[in-house]
Motif scaffolding. Structure first.
Motif, short mmCIF file in Angstrom:
data_model
loop_
_atom_site.label_atom_id
_atom_site.label_comp_id
_atom_site.label_asym_id
_atom_site.label_seq_id
_atom_site.Cartn_x
_atom_site.Cartn_y
_atom_site.Cartn_z
N VAL A 118 -39.82 -38.42 -48.72
CA VAL A 118 -40.12 -37.96 -50.07
C VAL A 118 -39.01 -38.48 -50.97
CG1 VAL A 118 -40.50 -35.97 -51.57
CG2 VAL A 118 -41.23 -35.89 -49.17
N PHE A 129 -47.03 -30.03 -52.50
CA PHE A 129 -46.72 -31.13 -53.39
C PHE A 129 -47.43 -32.43 -53.00
CE2 PHE A 129 -43.60 -31.50 -50.05
CZ PHE A 129 -43.51 -32.86 -49.82
N TRP A 165 -41.47 -34.68 -39.47
CA TRP A 165 -42.08 -33.39 -39.78
C TRP A 165 -42.99 -32.99 -38.63
CZ3 TRP A 165 -43.62 -31.98 -45.38
CH2 TRP A 165 -42.56 -32.25 -46.24
N THR A 204 -37.44 -38.50 -54.76
CA THR A 204 -37.38 -37.83 -56.07
C THR A 204 -36.22 -38.44 -56.86
OG1 THR A 204 -35.82 -36.10 -55.40
CG2 THR A 204 -38.15 -35.67 -54.96
N ALA A 219 -42.59 -27.37 -56.79
CA ALA A 219 -42.21 -27.64 -55.39
C ALA A 219 -40.88 -28.37 -55.28
CB ALA A 219 -43.30 -28.44 -54.70
N LEU A 220 -40.68 -29.40 -56.10
CA LEU A 220 -39.50 -30.27 -55.95
C LEU A 220 -38.64 -30.35 -57.20
CD1 LEU A 220 -41.36 -33.16 -54.09
CD2 LEU A 220 -39.94 -31.37 -53.07
N ARG A 252 -45.82 -29.16 -47.83
CA ARG A 252 -45.22 -28.11 -48.65
C ARG A 252 -43.70 -28.25 -48.66
NH1 ARG A 252 -49.00 -24.48 -50.05
NH2 ARG A 252 -50.91 -24.46 -48.83
N SER A 253 -43.11 -27.89 -49.79
CA SER A 253 -41.65 -27.91 -49.93
C SER A 253 -41.07 -26.66 -49.26
CB SER A 253 -41.29 -27.94 -51.41
OG SER A 253 -41.63 -26.70 -52.01
N ASN A 281 -39.87 -24.11 -50.52
CA ASN A 281 -40.25 -22.88 -51.21
C ASN A 281 -41.73 -22.53 -51.02
OD1 ASN A 281 -41.65 -24.56 -52.96
ND2 ASN A 281 -40.35 -24.16 -54.73
#
Length: 156
Positions: A127, A33, A138, A129, A78-79, A26-27, A29
């Motif tokens: 990740v 994702f 993580w 982007t 999410a991103l 999860r992002s 927020n």
């Protein structure tokens, strides 16, 4: 799961195992994702206690997790990037897994069993982007709780 019968005497045990599970990524927020899939091998040491038909035990295992990630979920929310422009890489990692179990023998070969464990695992996740790359360790630690039956066809 596949395993051997817990035996009939109290004492030290040397559990080995194989586990598979998935976890959502999860992002910040809270939107999912991606998904991390894990396949892990483990071994450790434990102790078992037997009280008539009840077999209990505690163990500490360690091992190595083979992880991979795949895009899944609402990546745009999410991103703030389209899914086609995002990639995720989850690295393999060592882990630690303490656990407890109890098994009640309904018959000499058929049991009702419960177990719980905590898997402490922190793989590297990257990740990518269009806005850049986010790489960090993580905390993928999680709790597993199981209820089931056991069948030991070769137990005497």
């Amino acid at each position: 799961s596949i395993g051997l019968s817990p035996g009939r005497t109290n004492g030290v045990k040397y559990p080995i195992g194989f586990t598979m599970f998935s976890e959502n990524l999860r992002s910040p927020n809270g939107e999912q994702f991606a998904v991390m899939d894990t396949k892990a091998i483990m071994a450790g040491i434990g102790y078992g206690w037997h009280f008539g038909r009840l077999s209990t035990g505690a163990a500490l295992q360690t091992g190595y997790a083979f992880n991979n990630g795949r895009i899944e979920g609402d990546v745009l929310r999410a991103l703030e990037s389209p899914a086609e422009a995002v990639s995720v890489h989850v690295g393999n990692s060592p882990f630690l897994r303490p656990g407890v179990k109890a098994e009640y023998f309904i018959t000499p070969k058929f049991t009702f069993r419960v177990s719980a464990d905590y898997m402490l695992m922190r793989p590297n996740v990257t990740v990518t982007t269009p806005a850049g790359q986010i790489a960090d360790r993580w905390d993928m630690s999680n709790v597993h709780a199981n209820i089931g039956v056991g069948f030991y066809p070769f137990r005497r």
